[in-house]
Design a protein around this motif. Structure first.
Motif, mmCIF file in Angstrom:
data_model
loop_
_atom_site.group_PDB
_atom_site.id
_atom_site.type_symbol
_atom_site.label_atom_id
_atom_site.label_comp_id
_atom_site.label_asym_id
_atom_site.label_seq_id
_atom_site.Cartn_x
_atom_site.Cartn_y
_atom_site.Cartn_z
ATOM 1 N N ALA A 1 0.824 -1.215 0.000
ATOM 2 C CA ALA A 1 0.000 0.000 0.000
ATOM 3 C C ALA A 1 0.855 1.261 0.000
ATOM 4 O O ALA A 1 2.004 1.262 0.456
ATOM 5 N N ARG A 2 0.241 2.334 -0.515
ATOM 6 C CA ARG A 2 0.874 3.649 -0.419
ATOM 7 C C ARG A 2 -0.224 4.707 -0.460
ATOM 8 O O ARG A 2 -1.233 4.551 -1.163
ATOM 9 N N PRO A 3 -0.074 5.807 0.277
ATOM 10 C CA PRO A 3 -1.149 6.791 0.403
ATOM 11 C C PRO A 3 -1.449 7.585 -0.862
ATOM 12 O O PRO A 3 -2.525 8.172 -0.973
ATOM 13 N N ASP A 4 -0.518 7.620 -1.816
ATOM 14 C CA ASP A 4 -0.746 8.394 -3.038
ATOM 15 C C ASP A 4 -1.250 7.521 -4.193
ATOM 16 O O ASP A 4 -1.240 7.950 -5.346
ATOM 17 N N LEU A 5 -1.712 6.317 -3.895
ATOM 18 C CA LEU A 5 -2.091 5.366 -4.935
ATOM 19 C C LEU A 5 -3.197 5.895 -5.844
ATOM 20 O O LEU A 5 -3.257 5.552 -7.026
ATOM 21 N N PHE A 6 -4.065 6.757 -5.312
ATOM 22 C CA PHE A 6 -5.251 7.182 -6.065
ATOM 23 C C PHE A 6 -5.133 8.582 -6.657
ATOM 24 O O PHE A 6 -6.083 9.071 -7.274
ATOM 25 N N GLU A 7 -3.987 9.219 -6.459
ATOM 26 C CA GLU A 7 -3.808 10.592 -6.953
ATOM 27 C C GLU A 7 -4.019 10.648 -8.466
ATOM 28 O O GLU A 7 -3.318 9.995 -9.233
ATOM 29 N N GLY A 8 -5.005 11.430 -8.892
ATOM 30 C CA GLY A 8 -5.265 11.627 -10.306
ATOM 31 C C GLY A 8 -5.905 10.444 -11.004
ATOM 32 O O GLY A 8 -6.077 10.472 -12.227
ATOM 33 N N ARG A 9 -6.292 9.395 -10.271
ATOM 34 C CA ARG A 9 -6.884 8.206 -10.872
ATOM 35 C C ARG A 9 -8.404 8.309 -10.884
ATOM 36 O O ARG A 9 -9.025 8.838 -9.953
ATOM 37 N N VAL A 10 -9.004 7.768 -11.928
ATOM 38 C CA VAL A 10 -10.466 7.737 -12.002
ATOM 39 C C VAL A 10 -11.014 6.894 -10.857
ATOM 40 O O VAL A 10 -10.491 5.815 -10.541
ATOM 41 N N TRP A 11 -12.074 7.397 -10.242
ATOM 42 C CA TRP A 11 -12.744 6.679 -9.155
ATOM 43 C C TRP A 11 -14.224 6.589 -9.549
ATOM 44 O O TRP A 11 -14.968 7.545 -9.437
ATOM 45 N N ALA A 12 -14.632 5.433 -10.045
ATOM 46 C CA ALA A 12 -16.019 5.267 -10.487
ATOM 47 C C ALA A 12 -16.961 5.305 -9.295
ATOM 48 O O ALA A 12 -16.715 4.669 -8.274
ATOM 49 N N LEU A 13 -18.045 6.049 -9.436
ATOM 50 C CA LEU A 13 -19.097 6.112 -8.426
ATOM 51 C C LEU A 13 -20.374 5.561 -9.046
ATOM 52 O O LEU A 13 -20.837 6.054 -10.078
ATOM 53 N N VAL A 14 -20.926 4.536 -8.405
ATOM 54 C CA VAL A 14 -22.083 3.827 -8.960
ATOM 55 C C VAL A 14 -23.211 3.871 -7.932
ATOM 56 O O VAL A 14 -23.254 3.051 -7.008
ATOM 57 N N PRO A 15 -24.139 4.811 -8.067
ATOM 58 C CA PRO A 15 -25.195 4.959 -7.060
ATOM 59 C C PRO A 15 -26.324 3.948 -7.253
ATOM 60 O O PRO A 15 -26.491 3.376 -8.331
ATOM 61 N N THR A 16 -27.086 3.737 -6.190
ATOM 62 C CA THR A 16 -28.334 2.990 -6.307
ATOM 63 C C THR A 16 -29.418 3.968 -6.766
ATOM 64 O O THR A 16 -29.162 5.164 -6.937
ATOM 65 N N THR A 17 -30.614 3.490 -6.940
ATOM 66 C CA THR A 17 -31.699 4.373 -7.395
ATOM 67 C C THR A 17 -32.130 5.356 -6.317
ATOM 68 O O THR A 17 -32.770 6.362 -6.621
ATOM 69 N N ASP A 18 -31.750 5.095 -5.058
ATOM 70 C CA ASP A 18 -32.177 5.988 -3.971
ATOM 71 C C ASP A 18 -31.046 6.369 -3.029
ATOM 72 O O ASP A 18 -31.275 6.656 -1.852
ATOM 73 N N THR A 19 -29.817 6.399 -3.536
ATOM 74 C CA THR A 19 -28.693 6.852 -2.711
ATOM 75 C C THR A 19 -28.971 8.262 -2.188
ATOM 76 O O THR A 19 -29.306 9.159 -2.965
ATOM 77 N N SER A 20 -28.836 8.460 -0.881
ATOM 78 C CA SER A 20 -29.171 9.759 -0.281
ATOM 79 C C SER A 20 -28.103 10.805 -0.568
ATOM 80 O O SER A 20 -26.953 10.473 -0.892
ATOM 81 N N GLN A 21 -28.495 12.076 -0.421
ATOM 82 C CA GLN A 21 -27.548 13.165 -0.650
ATOM 83 C C GLN A 21 -26.416 13.129 0.370
ATOM 84 O O GLN A 21 -25.255 13.402 0.039
ATOM 85 N N ASN A 22 -26.728 12.769 1.622
ATOM 86 C CA ASN A 22 -25.671 12.681 2.642
ATOM 87 C C ASN A 22 -24.639 11.627 2.264
ATOM 88 O O ASN A 22 -23.433 11.832 2.434
ATOM 89 N N THR A 23 -25.126 10.491 1.725
ATOM 90 C CA THR A 23 -24.199 9.440 1.301
ATOM 91 C C THR A 23 -23.337 9.926 0.146
ATOM 92 O O THR A 23 -22.125 9.686 0.114
ATOM 93 N N TRP A 24 -23.966 10.611 -0.819
ATOM 94 C CA TRP A 24 -23.217 11.193 -1.932
ATOM 95 C C TRP A 24 -22.097 12.098 -1.410
ATOM 96 O O TRP A 24 -20.936 11.976 -1.811
ATOM 97 N N ASP A 25 -22.450 13.020 -0.515
ATOM 98 C CA ASP A 25 -21.477 13.994 -0.022
ATOM 99 C C ASP A 25 -20.342 13.313 0.734
ATOM 100 O O ASP A 25 -19.168 13.705 0.600
ATOM 101 N N THR A 26 -20.686 12.296 1.508
ATOM 102 C CA THR A 26 -19.674 11.610 2.311
ATOM 103 C C THR A 26 -18.685 10.855 1.429
ATOM 104 O O THR A 26 -17.463 10.922 1.634
#
Length: 362
Positions: free
Chosen positions: A125-150
């Motif tokens: 592991a390394r802490p910079d592994l995700f720098e500049g990398r695409v991070w796919a976000l796949v919501p459900t049909t009712d994902t809440s706004q608080n969950t989105w923000d978090t």
């Protein structure tokens, strides 16, 4: 702001996320089915190898795709967090299982950081592994706004680039850019298993590039491929068709018939041209024109400080390196460093490094 996070699964991805969050000031609690993995991650500064004392802001499920739904169900029943995400590389099957188990989909937002490595486990592991990398976000049909923000806060703290997708679209994309390429790399690497030592000793950077990802953990990749098998098989079907035509064309080049020879050459040229076109579509630096980089090659010795000297000279020349490749020379005391720079900077860099003015276009 993320103040408290629980990471379930202290492998490469889970530990890297935990390291990044801990560096950003969050309190991270680590658990794993193998306690030693969590203890190792904690020793690396990723967090605390213990259960949180109460509900946390976010729980990250860094577990194999088949384990996402039952892990989510268990965590929600325990009231582990106010929001949940995962890092699984396959989504459609996991979403079906989540619905089947009756999980609370309002507090869940699927995630998949497009980062990793050939090595697995917390030590990789390394802490910079995700720098500049695409991070796919796949919501459900009712994902809440608080969950989105978090979850967005998680991606931002890790330096990822969010990309919203639906489950089926996500799985088609990763089959094309990740899962099928891994199998192709494995198939090519398998040709080397019983090859003569003299043959393998001739391996250069091209073979290393093609087979690098074949070193991944077979058990982990079996889990991934099993969850996306049909989609990956569809891509390999198309690849097999191209491969059959390529084999016929190569056989045609051995034919004494000039017409057959010309037809075979045309077929191979068409395939190689398609390959160039496809390669040009692979994303590089954001906002940079495709194919705008050239390679400046530098021969260096195998002594301490050689790479540092090259980079110091590059900095003094005021040139920004877009990417770098190192081709080791087996059994030799030299290596080749390939520096990708913009076309207008290449001549200046060549002069600064006191090299011949030959520049290899990549």
């Amino acid at each position: 702001m993320l103040r408290t996070v629980a990471v379930i699964g202290a492998g490469l991805i889970g530990t890297s996320i935990a390291q990044s969050l801990s560096a950003g000031g969050a309190t991270v609690y680590l658990t794993d089915r193998e306690p030693m993995a969590a203890l190792t991650a904690a020793a690396l500064g990723a967090g605390l190898a213990t259960q949180p004392p109460g509900p946390v802001d976010l729980a990250v499920l860094a577990v194999p795709p088949a384990d996402i739904a039952p892990t989510l169900k268990d965590a929600q029943l325990r009231g582990l967090a106010r929001a949940y995400t995962d890092v699984g590389s396959v989504k459609a099957q996991a979403f079906q299982a989540i619905e089947r188990l009756g999980c609370d989909t309002r507090t869940y937002l699927g995630g998949h950081p497009m980062a990793g490595g050939e090595r697995s486990g917390p030590l990789a592991a390394r802490p910079d592994l995700f720098e500049g990398r695409v991070w796919a976000l796949v919501p459900t049909t009712d994902t809440s706004q608080n969950t989105w923000d978090t979850v967005r806060a998680l991606v931002d703290l890790c330096g990822g680039v969010p990309l919203v997708m639906d489950p089926d679209g996500h799985d088609r994309a990763v089959a094309l850019v990740s899962h099928a390429p891994h199998l192709v790399a494995s198939l090519m690497a398998a040709r080397l298993e019983h090859a003569a030592d003299r043959e393998v000793s001739m391996a250069g950077q091209g073979l290393r590039d093609v087979t690098r990802i074949a070193a991944g953990d077979p058990a982990l990749w079996l889990d991934i491929l099993s969850a996306n098998a049909g989609t990956v098989a569809d891509i390999l079907d198309d690849l097999a068709d191209d491969l059959d035509r390529t084999i016929l064309a190569l056989r045609g080049l051995t034919d004494s018939n000039k017409a057959a020879d010309a037809e075979a050459a045309e077929a191979l040229t068409a395939l190689l041209t398609r390959g160039c076109a496809g390669h040009s579509r692979i994303p590089h630096k954001r906002d940079a024109p495709q194919g705008s980089y050239v390679t400046v090659s530098v021969l260096i010795g195998d002594q301490p400080g050689e790479l540092a000297r090259v980079f110091t000279d590059v900095g003094a020349a005021g040139v920004n390196i877009e990417d770098v490749f190192i081709d080791h020379a087996p059994g030799q005391v030299t290596g080749l460093v390939e520096l990708l720079v913009t076309a207008d900077a290449a001549p200046r860099l060549t002069r600064a490094l006191r090299m011949p003015s030959t520049i290899l276009t990549r």
